[in-house]
Design an enzyme around this catalytic site. Structure first.
Site, short mmCIF file in Angstrom:
data_model
loop_
_atom_site.label_atom_id
_atom_site.label_comp_id
_atom_site.label_asym_id
_atom_site.label_seq_id
_atom_site.Cartn_x
_atom_site.Cartn_y
_atom_site.Cartn_z
N ALA C 269 0.82 -1.21 0.00
CA ALA C 269 0.00 0.00 0.00
C ALA C 269 0.86 1.27 0.00
CB ALA C 269 -0.93 -0.02 1.20
N HIS C 270 0.19 2.40 -0.07
CA HIS C 270 0.89 3.68 -0.17
C HIS C 270 1.73 3.97 1.07
CE1 HIS C 270 -3.12 5.83 1.07
NE2 HIS C 270 -2.89 4.80 1.82
N ASN C 271 2.90 4.54 0.82
CA ASN C 271 3.81 5.01 1.86
C ASN C 271 4.46 3.90 2.68
OD1 ASN C 271 1.70 7.43 1.47
ND2 ASN C 271 3.68 8.24 2.09
#
Lengths: 373, 373, 373
Positions: C269-271
């Site tokens: 997922a993001h980050n």
């Protein structure tokens, strides 16, 4: 409720209104006689006024639709269904309403399958053979003249495509790949170098056949890739779901047995072998070198460790984690997976833990209290 | 620490150094006044020396960056953050340092969303409409003149693309598909024949809409494919994540309600219906014919059995296995899924099993020993 | 059993018969001397009559094949193997048969890796550099003259491709992307705008780098998309599996550390940040903003919550659900994940629940019966 084509939200759910029957698209129209002729064992009760012009579930059906009772769970919906024709099992108890026909048969699902196959042929008419001018086919590749290669497909060096095979669009067929006859490779599928695909195989969009297996040697904390020089073999009548991945073998083969059906987003690791006619439901993961027998069924999201041997006819429930080999016919569930009876007893007892705790406390309070000698 | 553009590893993490601001790419530059104007409820404390030229988390921010406190978990990082401007909730207790500004607002995350939207428009400038010469568009297809069809896209017979829709590259749009207006279909997505996509829908790369549902009739151990002649309908404002798969219905529809957001690698089986504004997190699997109400939330990797009915506002925790239908508002967790309170009690008691065992043994040793009558 | 090339089903499993050695494809042929020269520490026992012409597992090997004992689990197969040459660990006890050679070495798997690398170079000969005429490369993009861009690839505005990089076919490289040198981007991979890929990175088919992170602000039950304006950075020597998805950051970066190997169908997922040399097995999901240290190992189908911190050298067993941060070196398992020892004790005790229940009942019957004071 009567069908009013001009203003009826329920119509929106029937096949006729799905864009399938609109405008120039397919017209569905079956007479009662045509429906009865589908299978020899059909017995008619009642009659209908017009042709059947749609197919819908018992609940969603309106007048003019055909419906069926496949799963006994929905038996109560038969009585209230507005379908004009309903396929029913022999033992269903009930009578058709006026203007409605019941068609009884040993296996309503099978009859429906035959019917939808007829429909499928209308929805997806046969495509003229040929190679789309935007496809890139290597000079040394061999595409049978009866096959179709759609826009933006790529067929590399020495690849072979058998007779009457359909490559929809954007399909990649790597070097030395062999694809059999009567296959359907849908848009944006990938078949990597040296893999072999039998006859009548279906690859749903986005699936990847022959990606590298996951293998590394670790030296001083660094992972050095082990080349994966084997291949994938899909035997005849295999189906592979959308965005499923099947890794090529480290060496030798990853092999999917004839008639095995794999759902979407499944991961099959390197050197896995499946037997004939296995069913592998969505999001299952099978680790490297595990071997399945024939007619194994694996429910959705289950995971299998590597180097296991799973006997013929084994059934692994969805969500299970299989960490050991299984003999033919075993039925298991859970994470880790236990024989189904053990699993069910454990789940029941887990739910009763609060009660056990209370009963244990009661005993302690009576017998371990300072007042008790 | 002061920013030194020539030699500063920390700079590497700020937006300005992400290639987003380098060379000819986007220049980020907001004055304090521009930031304050984003929302009416913003209250300023302190002042800054120059424009804001980057966005970073509280920990990574350097002088010149903007940051924010969205999750209270990170409140302790505000004090030590070097960000020049920090968006904070109204109830945060603390004071801005010199050369730093605190911007208080009821919902810092929302303000940041507006800001990043402005930024997004710079990073992804509007594309000129038109059809790339390498795209293959069937004569009978209808593409609105305001839309963009990128390289190597394929648009088949009778398909329709609405106004201001963007097809990035390698997108496959099958026969009789309808795509609404203001949609974004990113690279290598597939939409199979007869499917319908509403307005303002986003399809992330690699997702597959309208693959065949997984349905077979088994006769003598062989699995015969049941044609899947239904379609998929994505209503307005749906987003579908990368490599997610949504199967077409056996007949009728698989339907995703307006405003529902689906994450990556999710599997939605045939004839599933979701209500409005559901959230379905990555790697969830929903089996055939299950129906979700509105505003249902499903955490990552959860699995739902088929033919279930899930009421409005239900919340299913990540990793759960749902085997039964749920009423509106239920919150469940576990595999199999239990009401959240029952689940939590069970997990606690499971951890205490070794202790229970010991206590049981103690009782037995005292009362069941041969010395005891 | 002797090899009879004309009629022998077993031959079908050896590399030589895999289409790899058929017709114009690769001929495998190693003398004993060539095999011995692979590693300095190899000690020979016995001799062979001819060259080695295939590689197979101990069980499947026939005369003329090379095999090896990598996993001690298969030690019993050495004695009965028909392989002409077997790589064995130093401590294996046993003697080669006539016409067979044992090659002892500290690490048979490593020696095999070297050998298969030689084979790989034969199977996948180097490709001539150049851009296929069907590829679409933006005028402002910069492709090194030593790289290969295959059919139907798309390289957008301002993108850069380093030296000796291979783009197989149908690869999408977005605007402002940077791809390093010696990379392999296989068919139908997608790298979205602004992402950065280091040197010697391998992207297996169908993987998506830089899809939007899953982020929404909810207002009155509607989910408003938060623009994801960050990017993904893959450092040097990263490998990403088939159909794996790695989301771009909300802002800043999603970063995969050098040498990290990601299997198929993984969701990042993001980050998320991973350290160096992590191993992330198939179908793992890592939620937003979680940070992994170096040399973390995550087994297949495990799930990690968001905003966690996982220390160096942590090992998370397959199928686990990690809900809390972990210190360096921790080994955990289960859902929710516990330290491995606690987990194992819990599983054992869960299996014994029926017995506990019985014992509790026995105590109750004696001491809580009406006859007992």
């Amino acid at each position: 409720m009567r069908r009013d084509p001009s203003n009826d939200t329920k119509v929106h759910n029937s096949v006729i209104a799905q864009g399938l029957g609109r405008g120039n698209a397919v017209e569905i129209s079956f007479t009662l006689q045509e429906l009865v002729e589908i299978s020899e064992d059909i017995k008619v009760e009642g009659d209908i006024n017009n042709c059947v012009t749609g197919i819908a579930s018992l609940k969603d059906a309106v007048g003019g639709d055909l419906s069926f009772l496949g799963n006994p769970k929905y038996a109560a919906d038969v009585k209230t269904s507005e379908a004009s024709v309903i396929f029913l099992p022999l033992d269903y108890v009930g009578k058709a309403k006026e203007g409605q026909a019941y068609l009884r048969t040993a296996n309503p699902s099978r009859v429906l399958a035959i019917l939808t196959l007829k429909l499928e042929r209308k929805l997806w008419p046969e495509v003229d053979p040929g190679i789309h001018p935007s496809a890139v086919v290597h000079d040394s590749a061999n595409v049978d003249a009866t096959s179709y290669v759609g826009p933006h497909c790529v067929i590399e060096e020495e690849a072979m495509i058998g007779a009457k095979t359909f490559l929809q669009a954007g399909v990649y067929v790597g070097r030395h790949v062999r694809v059999g006859g009567c296959c359907r490779l849908l848009a944006n599928t990938t078949v990597q170098d040296y893999c072999e695909i039998g006859d009548a195989v279906i690859l749903q969009s986005g699936c990847v056949i022959g990606s590298d297996g996951y293998g590394y040697e670790t030296e001083n904390g660094c992972h050095i890739k082990i080349p994966q020089v084997g291949r994938v073999v899909l035997e005849d009548h295999v189906e592979v779901g959308a965005n499923t991945t099947i890794d090529r073998a480290r060496f030798q083969e990853t092999r999917i047995g004839a008639g095995t059906k794999i759902d979407n987003l499944v991961q099959i690791a390197h050197n896995v072998h499946t037997g004939l006619n296995c069913l592998i439901v969505a999001q299952v993961g099978i680790s490297g070198s595990t071997v399945l027998g024939n007619n194994v069924v694996i429910g959705g999201q289950a995971g299998l460790s590597g180097h296991l041997s799973v006997g013929d006819g084994v059934s692994i429930a969805g969500g299970s984690a299989l960490l050991r080999s299984l003999n033919a016919g075993e039925v298991v569930r859970g994470s880790p997976a236990f024989p189904i009876n053990d699993y069910q007893r454990m789940v029941v007892l887990q739910k009763r833990l609060p009660e056990f705790y209370k009963r244990l406390k009661t005993l302690e309070q009576i017998y371990l209290s300072p007042d008790n000698p």
